[in-house]
Scaffold this motif. Structure first.
Motif, PDB file in Angstrom:
ATOM      1  N   ALA A   6       2.149 -46.296 -21.414  1.00  0.00           N
ATOM      2  CA  ALA A   6       2.849 -46.631 -20.169  1.00  0.00           C
ATOM      3  C   ALA A   6       3.490 -45.405 -19.529  1.00  0.00           C
ATOM      4  O   ALA A   6       4.184 -45.533 -18.520  1.00  0.00           O
ATOM      5  N   ARG A  13       6.924 -48.240 -17.867  1.00  0.00           N
ATOM      6  CA  ARG A  13       6.235 -47.811 -16.640  1.00  0.00           C
ATOM      7  C   ARG A  13       7.225 -47.729 -15.470  1.00  0.00           C
ATOM      8  O   ARG A  13       7.214 -46.778 -14.687  1.00  0.00           O
ATOM      9  N   ASP A  35       8.117 -44.250 -13.634  1.00  0.00           N
ATOM     10  CA  ASP A  35       7.856 -44.076 -12.197  1.00  0.00           C
ATOM     11  C   ASP A  35       9.117 -43.675 -11.455  1.00  0.00           C
ATOM     12  O   ASP A  35       9.112 -42.731 -10.659  1.00  0.00           O
TER      13      ASP A  35
END
Ligand SMILES: *Cc1c(COP(=O)(O)O)cnc(C)c1O
Length: 372
Positions: free
Chosen positions: A51, A18, A22
């Protein structure tokens, strides 16, 4: 619980994925999660996809097939060049593949026609690390050959650095890749959705705010997701977890012994000195506690283990790790010891039929060790 076992913290893997998804997403780069070190573990792959990874990368067709059998429907890229002898299995199991041989791409096309599918092709460029890839000067000709083939679609170009000679991704080689992608797009009169900049070794460049990464759309990330480290110097990546995997072994002997061997010496069972601390402790005349753990080279790459605090690794054979206590306290027979793993140790542990894998979802859910 049985030992040796590899404990796998799925929450850490989700966190690492994740975080990278991002950070790279802000820079217009999508993440292909490379699961080859997990031997195509479907439960782990599912965590990485949930994720935010948009696809999976696998190096061996057996792993692709085990992901499919495990119910993974997401796109999977064969990141090692497909074997000519496996093209049917590749078009059946993988959505796309990284390629550097026109003959293989032609065979993939023939196989894709036979199977009634369209296979996506990414052409790999050699940009200095001297592993896979065609030279930029050969690209236009290869693109021409692909353009006339049925049932394969050229979807991108890519490169792989850092693996063979440690060549570091930088402004120059990434610009060369982006330029090549632009040239191909003009040549085919269309866009090229995938410009795959490389592996975890690209992160430092890709996340550097001073770099223009707009020409790159895709990275293939294994080590950074699984171990939270940058492979160019093995330093932890800021904000990532580095201990998602722990190897647990059991002490089978722990006794005070003289610090040096005695008797006439020939070759030992393993002569390589790949264990980080060579077993040449100075003879202090004092006895030291030597601890044997029931884990060996058949289970793990000993050089890639980080022993628990207070112990140092002084040797390894097929079935034993030999540790020495640094301080005053020493383990006892039956104790479980926990070791950190590097990528080589992880791959070996995942591949060993003797190492059980324990995936924690809520607690520690044992999964069967691989058989056969
Ligand atoms: C193994 C591999 C990757 C992933 O490398 P990491 O350093 O683990 O991120 C990416 N691309 C190719 C072609 C690979 O072989």
């Amino acid at each position: 619980m049985t030992t040796p076992r590899l404990e796998i913290r799925l929450a850490d893997l989700a966190h690492n994925t994740r975080t990278l998804v991002d950070r790279l997403g802000e820079r217009g780069i999508e993440v292909c999660a490379v699961t080859k070190a997990t031997l195509g573990s479907a439960p782990i792959a599912r965590v990485l996809l949930d994720a935010g990874a948009t696809s999976l990368g696998e190096s061996r067709i057996e792993n692709v097939e085990s992901l499919r059998r495990g119910g993974i429907g997401a796109p999977i890229t064969m990141i090692r060049g497909p074997l000519l002898s496996q093209v049917d299995r590749v078009v059946d199991g993988a959505t796309s593949s990284l390629n550097s041989e026109p003959a293989v791409i032609e065979a993939l096309a023939t196989a894709a026609v036979r199977r009634g599918v369209v296979h996506q092709v990414v052409v790999m460029l050699e940009l200095g690390d001297l592993r896979e890839g065609i030279l930029v000067s050969d690209l236009a000709e290869v693109v021409r050959r692909i353009a006339v083939l049925p049932s394969v679609r050229l979807v991108g170009v890519g490169t792989n650095l850092a693996c063979q000679h440690g060549v570091i991704p930088d402004r120059a080689n990434m610009a060369a890749l982006a330029d090549a992608a632009g040239a191909v797009a003009r040549q085919i009169g269309g866009s090229l959705p995938i410009v795959s900049g490389g592996n975890s070794a690209n992160l430092r460049w890709a996340l550097d705010p001073n770099e223009d990464v707009s020409g790159i759309s895709h990275l293939r990330l294994g080590e950074s997701i699984l171990l939270g480290r940058d492979p160019t110097d093995r330093r932890p990546i800021d904000g990532l977890r580095t201990d998602a995997f722990t190897l647990v072994g059991e002490v089978i002997e722990s006794r005070a012994k003289p610090s040096t061997p005695w008797g006439r010496q020939g070759q030992a069972a393993f002569t390589s000195d790949d264990v980080s601390v060579p077993d040449e402790s100075p003879d202090t005349g004092r006895h030291r506690v030597r601890t044997l753990v029931a884990v060996g080279r058949q289970d793990v790459d000993p050089a890639g283990l980080s022993p628990p605090p207070g112990l140092r690794l002084v040797g390894a054979s097929s079935d034993h790790l030999v540790l020495e206590a640094v301080g005053d306290s020493a383990p006892e027979v039956g104790d479980e010891l926990r070791f950190g793993v590097d990528y080589a140790a992880l791959v070996r542990a995942m591949s060993s039929p003797f190492v059980e894998r324990c995936l924690d979802a809520a607690g520690l859910d044992p999964t069967p060790a691989p058989t056969g």
